[in-house]
Design an enzyme around this catalytic site. Structure first.
Site, PDB file in Angstrom:
ATOM      1  N   HIS A  56      -6.912 -49.708 -33.782  1.00  0.00           N
ATOM      2  CA  HIS A  56      -7.899 -48.381 -34.046  1.00  0.00           C
ATOM      3  C   HIS A  56      -9.237 -48.913 -34.154  1.00  0.00           C
ATOM      4  O   HIS A  56      -9.681 -49.480 -35.200  1.00  0.00           O
ATOM      5  CB  HIS A  56      -7.171 -47.673 -35.185  1.00  0.00           C
ATOM      6  CG  HIS A  56      -7.928 -46.282 -35.491  1.00  0.00           C
ATOM      7  ND1 HIS A  56      -7.239 -45.087 -35.450  1.00  0.00           N
ATOM      8  CD2 HIS A  56      -9.069 -45.955 -35.542  1.00  0.00           C
ATOM      9  CE1 HIS A  56      -7.790 -44.285 -35.418  1.00  0.00           C
ATOM     10  NE2 HIS A  56      -9.337 -44.693 -35.639  1.00  0.00           N
ATOM     11  N   HIS A  58     -13.705 -47.708 -33.030  1.00  0.00           N
ATOM     12  CA  HIS A  58     -14.573 -46.870 -31.948  1.00  0.00           C
ATOM     13  C   HIS A  58     -15.451 -47.575 -31.475  1.00  0.00           C
ATOM     14  O   HIS A  58     -16.654 -47.928 -31.877  1.00  0.00           O
ATOM     15  CB  HIS A  58     -15.043 -45.774 -33.060  1.00  0.00           C
ATOM     16  CG  HIS A  58     -14.200 -44.946 -33.540  1.00  0.00           C
ATOM     17  ND1 HIS A  58     -13.789 -43.463 -32.876  1.00  0.00           N
ATOM     18  CD2 HIS A  58     -12.894 -44.841 -34.401  1.00  0.00           C
ATOM     19  CE1 HIS A  58     -12.740 -42.985 -33.400  1.00  0.00           C
ATOM     20  NE2 HIS A  58     -12.284 -43.700 -34.630  1.00  0.00           N
ATOM     21  N   GLN A 151     -13.225 -36.018 -30.062  1.00  0.00           N
ATOM     22  CA  GLN A 151     -13.942 -36.105 -31.539  1.00  0.00           C
ATOM     23  C   GLN A 151     -14.064 -34.608 -32.113  1.00  0.00           C
ATOM     24  O   GLN A 151     -13.807 -34.573 -33.268  1.00  0.00           O
ATOM     25  CB  GLN A 151     -15.304 -36.578 -31.458  1.00  0.00           C
ATOM     26  CG  GLN A 151     -16.046 -36.771 -32.750  1.00  0.00           C
ATOM     27  CD  GLN A 151     -15.563 -37.763 -33.850  1.00  0.00           C
ATOM     28  OE1 GLN A 151     -15.589 -39.141 -33.682  1.00  0.00           O
ATOM     29  NE2 GLN A 151     -14.930 -36.856 -34.765  1.00  0.00           N
ATOM     30  N   HIS A 209      -5.721 -39.367 -34.352  1.00  0.00           N
ATOM     31  CA  HIS A 209      -6.280 -39.321 -35.513  1.00  0.00           C
ATOM     32  C   HIS A 209      -5.546 -37.952 -36.100  1.00  0.00           C
ATOM     33  O   HIS A 209      -5.642 -36.855 -35.648  1.00  0.00           O
ATOM     34  CB  HIS A 209      -7.765 -39.076 -35.691  1.00  0.00           C
ATOM     35  CG  HIS A 209      -8.610 -40.138 -35.175  1.00  0.00           C
ATOM     36  ND1 HIS A 209      -8.616 -40.553 -34.033  1.00  0.00           N
ATOM     37  CD2 HIS A 209      -9.486 -40.706 -35.704  1.00  0.00           C
ATOM     38  CE1 HIS A 209      -9.367 -41.662 -34.075  1.00  0.00           C
ATOM     39  NE2 HIS A 209     -10.330 -41.775 -35.137  1.00  0.00           N
ATOM     40  N   GLU A 212      -6.609 -36.821 -41.301  1.00  0.00           N
ATOM     41  CA  GLU A 212      -7.538 -37.745 -41.824  1.00  0.00           C
ATOM     42  C   GLU A 212      -8.459 -36.784 -43.052  1.00  0.00           C
ATOM     43  O   GLU A 212      -9.732 -36.350 -42.775  1.00  0.00           O
ATOM     44  CB  GLU A 212      -8.478 -38.369 -40.862  1.00  0.00           C
ATOM     45  CG  GLU A 212      -9.383 -39.402 -41.509  1.00  0.00           C
ATOM     46  CD  GLU A 212     -10.385 -40.080 -40.599  1.00  0.00           C
ATOM     47  OE1 GLU A 212     -10.449 -39.458 -39.384  1.00  0.00           O
ATOM     48  OE2 GLU A 212     -11.172 -41.064 -40.961  1.00  0.00           O
ATOM     49  N   ASP A 308     -11.072 -49.636 -37.273  1.00  0.00           N
ATOM     50  CA  ASP A 308     -11.859 -48.107 -37.316  1.00  0.00           C
ATOM     51  C   ASP A 308     -13.247 -48.380 -36.791  1.00  0.00           C
ATOM     52  O   ASP A 308     -13.609 -47.860 -35.875  1.00  0.00           O
ATOM     53  CB  ASP A 308     -11.560 -47.325 -38.445  1.00  0.00           C
ATOM     54  CG  ASP A 308     -11.779 -45.995 -38.227  1.00  0.00           C
ATOM     55  OD1 ASP A 308     -11.899 -45.660 -37.017  1.00  0.00           O
ATOM     56  OD2 ASP A 308     -11.748 -44.935 -39.180  1.00  0.00           O
ATOM     57  N   TRP A 314     -20.079 -44.026 -39.640  1.00  0.00           N
ATOM     58  CA  TRP A 314     -19.136 -43.862 -40.750  1.00  0.00           C
ATOM     59  C   TRP A 314     -18.813 -44.952 -41.612  1.00  0.00           C
ATOM     60  O   TRP A 314     -18.312 -45.078 -42.970  1.00  0.00           O
ATOM     61  CB  TRP A 314     -17.672 -43.464 -40.149  1.00  0.00           C
ATOM     62  CG  TRP A 314     -17.410 -42.344 -39.209  1.00  0.00           C
ATOM     63  CD1 TRP A 314     -17.306 -40.878 -39.736  1.00  0.00           C
ATOM     64  CD2 TRP A 314     -17.944 -41.973 -37.891  1.00  0.00           C
ATOM     65  NE1 TRP A 314     -17.418 -39.953 -38.757  1.00  0.00           N
ATOM     66  CE2 TRP A 314     -17.493 -40.903 -37.578  1.00  0.00           C
ATOM     67  CE3 TRP A 314     -17.938 -43.045 -36.841  1.00  0.00           C
ATOM     68  CZ2 TRP A 314     -17.912 -40.326 -36.472  1.00  0.00           C
ATOM     69  CZ3 TRP A 314     -18.168 -42.380 -35.544  1.00  0.00           C
ATOM     70  CH2 TRP A 314     -18.013 -41.090 -35.434  1.00  0.00           C
TER      71      TRP A 314
HETATM   72 ZN   LIG Z   1     -10.945 -43.499 -36.001  1.00  0.00          ZN
END
Ligand SMILES: [Zn+2]
Length: 422
Positions: A56, A58, A151, A209, A212, A308, A314
């Site tokens: 996982h 991005h 997203q 996802h 979350e 992630d 993030w």
């Molecule tokens: Zn993610």
């Protein structure tokens, strides 16, 4: 003639073996292999593991931290807003360059297979174009799987659904989703059904996802389990994050976990990010926000640790080190029994590989010759030290070496060097 022999390393299960490599394959693995090779590496006393795997990530956003500005609230939602600005500013070349730099880090850390979500929200789909280019460029040393990730929502964003389809038509490998971000619970459930049907039609895996959020009423994993079973997708579906399960009622969870197990769904918590992003609306007590890892494993549900984010809207840290990820997961899930600590290492290697469907993975004769040599005696020590990757072999080639780094000491009556192996 063999190309490479790695001598005397200790495998994660404790066996001491030589590993012979010819071309891109493991030619033999045995306590003692006679004969010579063009190159030999002495791994005596060191851990030899199959490579790290991240299920996982991005990659379109990585290494962008601070652009256009930092995430002041530290929340998931501000991160999504920030990324919404950044993805339209970044050019394809810039995204490719950032991703390739990240892949250099990953390769040096023995992280040789990555599943990256790719944002399909912007109509220009530069994100998708860039990541497809990266997938081809790194193919000789990293296996990169791409997930079509809406997203801003499949239905909430303009053309969200159409853009997912376009991305899949361009050759993206996995169907993604974000049901908890749709406008309503009903839309979230409908998006799960829709996306699972798209995956079933195309014969693709699913990785969403899912839930979350700290909202215990976010129960899209229930729909994901139902649709997986209904459409016969067992073994091809993963639920990423599942953080709402942290806050759910125990009675409901006692019904939910058997449904997830029955559906053959894998779970991918992302402990670095979950501990940072969740609980932000709490005062005290402040929830950890990590999903129920040990409880799912006890039900036979495969659970792997994902990374992630690294240096993006993030998450402000990260080094492509899956041992950091497992280390945080071990702490937050309180997996401190020796067997649980060892399992944390297995989660970032074998379990993640199984979740990604990597059938050519592992230290066995005939498998792809990819491995990492660590400055540690065993998996638990590797975790404790976040051990140096002394050598990384990908598809038969030594692609990275890092010198052992013992400290030189100047203390009278004490040793001249100190390592922290125990
Ligand atoms: Zn993610």
């Amino acid at each position: 003639m063999l190309d490479l022999i790695i001598r005397g390393g200790t495998l994660p299960d404790g066996r001491v073996c030589d590993i012979a490599i010819a071309g891109d394959r493991i030619a033999d693995i045995a306590p003692r292999i006679d004969g010579a090779a063009a190159q030999e590496i002495d791994a005596t006393g060191d851990l030899v593991s199959p490579p790290f795997v991240d299920p996982h990530f991005h990659m379109d956003a990585t290494l962008s931290y601070g652009t256009p500005r930092v995430n002041a609230s530290g929340t998931l939602l501000e991160g999504i807003d920030l990324w919404g600005e950044l993805r339209d500013l970044a050019t394809v070349d810039e995204m490719v360059e950032r991703a390739l730099r990240y892949c250099d880090w990953a390769a040096s850390m023995g992280l040789l297979a990555i599943r990256s979500h790719v944002d399909t929200t912007p109509g220009h789909l530069n994100t998708v174009r860039a990541m497809i280019e990266v997938r081809e460029k790194v193919r000789p040393y990293i296996d990169l799987q791409l997930v079509a990730f809406p997203q801003d929502g499949l239905y909430r964003a303009a053309n969200g659904r159409a853009n997912v389809i376009r991305a899949l038509d361009m050759g993206v490998d996995v169907v993604g989703g974000i049901p908890h971000f749709e406008r309503t619970m009903a839309d979230g459930a409908a998006s799960v059904r829709d996306l699972c049907e798209i995956a079933a039609e195309r014969g693709l895996p699913v990785d969403m996802h899912c839930d979350e959020t700290d909202d215990p009423h976010s129960r899209h994993i229930e729909t994901l389990a139902y649709e997986t079973t209904r459409l016969g997708l067992q073994g091809r579906v993963a639920g990423s994050h599942l953080t709402s399960m942290h806050s759910m009622d125990n009675y409901y969870v006692s019904k939910l976990l058997p449904l997830i197990a029955e559906a053959g769904i894998s779970a991918i918590p992302n402990p670095l990010i979950n501990i940072v992003l969740q609980g932000r609306h709490d005062t005290f007590p402040k929830r950890r926000g990590l999903t129920r890892v040990k409880e799912m494993q006890a039900m036979g549900i495969p659970v792997g640790w994902g990374q992630d984010c690294v240096l993006d809207p993030w998450y402000s840290l990260g080094t492509a080190d899956m041992l950091d990820v497992a280390f945080m997961g071990l702490h937050v899930a309180q997996m401190t029994h020796p067997q649980e600590m060892a399992r944390c290492f297995t989660m970032v290697t074998e379990t993640n590989a199984a979740i990604m469907g990597l059938t050519d993975y592992g230290l066995e004769k005939g498998k792809l010759a990819s491995l990492v040599i660590l400055d540690a005696a065993n998996p638990v020590e590797a975790l404790r030290l976040r051990a140096t990757r002394l050598a990384v072999v990908s598809k038969g080639n030594v692609i990275a070496r890092t010198p052992r780094a013992d400290a030189e000491m100047s203390l009278s009556g004490r040793p001249r060097t100190v390592a922290r192996r125990h």
